[in-house]
Scaffold this motif. Structure first.
Motif, short mmCIF file in Angstrom:
data_model
loop_
_atom_site.label_atom_id
_atom_site.label_comp_id
_atom_site.label_asym_id
_atom_site.label_seq_id
_atom_site.Cartn_x
_atom_site.Cartn_y
_atom_site.Cartn_z
N UNK A 150 14.34 -29.94 -9.16
CA UNK A 150 12.88 -29.95 -9.03
C UNK A 150 12.24 -29.25 -10.21
N UNK A 151 10.92 -29.24 -10.22
CA UNK A 151 10.18 -28.73 -11.38
C UNK A 151 10.47 -27.25 -11.64
N UNK A 152 10.52 -26.44 -10.58
CA UNK A 152 10.77 -25.01 -10.75
C UNK A 152 12.18 -24.76 -11.28
N UNK A 153 13.14 -25.54 -10.81
CA UNK A 153 14.51 -25.39 -11.31
C UNK A 153 14.60 -25.78 -12.78
N UNK A 154 13.93 -26.85 -13.17
CA UNK A 154 13.94 -27.26 -14.58
C UNK A 154 13.41 -26.14 -15.48
N UNK A 155 12.30 -25.55 -15.07
CA UNK A 155 11.71 -24.49 -15.89
C UNK A 155 12.60 -23.25 -15.93
N UNK A 156 13.09 -22.82 -14.78
CA UNK A 156 13.89 -21.59 -14.74
C UNK A 156 15.23 -21.76 -15.45
N UNK A 157 15.87 -22.91 -15.28
CA UNK A 157 17.16 -23.12 -15.96
C UNK A 157 16.98 -23.23 -17.47
#
Length: 246
Positions: A150-157
């Motif tokens: 998801x979007x939050x995972x993409x940013x955090x990773x």
């Protein structure tokens, strides 16, 4: 005379669930290798940090000093005892392993195309806030997920991979400030490079804590997928039909 009528049996066996590949082998190996490496590096880095009698990183406003981030009571509890030589030996040895693991992961992501699953897209920045609000139960629905993460995972990773590079470069900058003066100056000098290195480590610790909470929230199957690489497809919805007597 009573006639016994046999009711036909309905096959109630659950439909077969298929296992699908979720994480490649190199992703799993490098993910798990990073955990002990970072643990040892943080432990050894704290030995180096406490070798200085000062504690330059504290909390306060103006001339008011509230507390140190790592007071002597923490040092004594963990038994670190300001052993600089041992801290340096462990930190530099495992620092090279961390660097090779990260470089290998980046190359494999590039050549396999897995970077497309991690790199943020144009909607990631706006949707990541919606995902966070949904996780905090402040929003009823999550934004639609396109792709593996998801979007939050993409940013955090993506952020943690970038911070891994920052941690590596600042580590070299403070290890060889004279020989690598160009790199050290790029971070604003030795003290600034040391500060960036320290707070990057703190960001890693925060990410790790949030990551563990999210893993626990996602359930055991999500954790097991990072071990085996496979995840079972969700159970298909079963339709219930009412029985009527004629």
């Amino acid at each position: 005379m009573t006639t016994l009528t046999r009711t036909p049996t309905i096959d109630s066996a659950e439909p077969e669930r298929r296992a699908r590949l979720k994480h490649r082998r190199f992703t799993r190996w490098m993910h798990w290798v990073n955990f002990p490496i970072l643990t040892i590096m943080i432990w050894s880095g704290l030995r180096i940090y406490w070798a200085d009698v000062r504690d330059p990183f504290g909390v306060g406003i103006g001339g008011w000093h509230w507390f140190d981030l790592f007071p002597d009571s923490v040092n004594e509890t963990l038994g670190l005892n300001r052993k600089l030589a041992r801290g340096l030996a462990f930190h530099l040895t495992f620092g090279w392993i961390f660097a090779l693991n990260g470089i290998g992961y980046a190359l494999l992501c590039f050549f396999t195309g897995q970077w497309r699953d991690i790199a943020p897209n144009k909607s990631s920045f706006g949707d990541s806030l919606k995902v966070a609000l949904h996780d905090l139960k402040l929003r009823k629905t999550a934004p639609p997920q396109t792709g593996k993460y998801n979007a939050a995972q993409r940013l955090s990773y993506s952020l943690i991979i970038f911070l891994g590079l920052v941690m590596l470069l600042t580590g070299f900058a403070i290890y060889k400030p004279t020989q690598l003066s160009l790199l050290t100056n790029m971070f604003g000098g030795y003290e600034n490079a040391r500060t960036i290195h320290f707070f990057t480590t703190m960001t890693f610790l925060i990410f790790f804590a949030v990551h563990m909470l999210q893993v626990a929230r996602a359930g055991f199957s999500n954790f097991w997928a990072m071990v085996t690489g496979y995840e079972l497809d969700p159970k298909p919805a079963q339709s219930s039909e009412g029985n009527s007597d004629v």
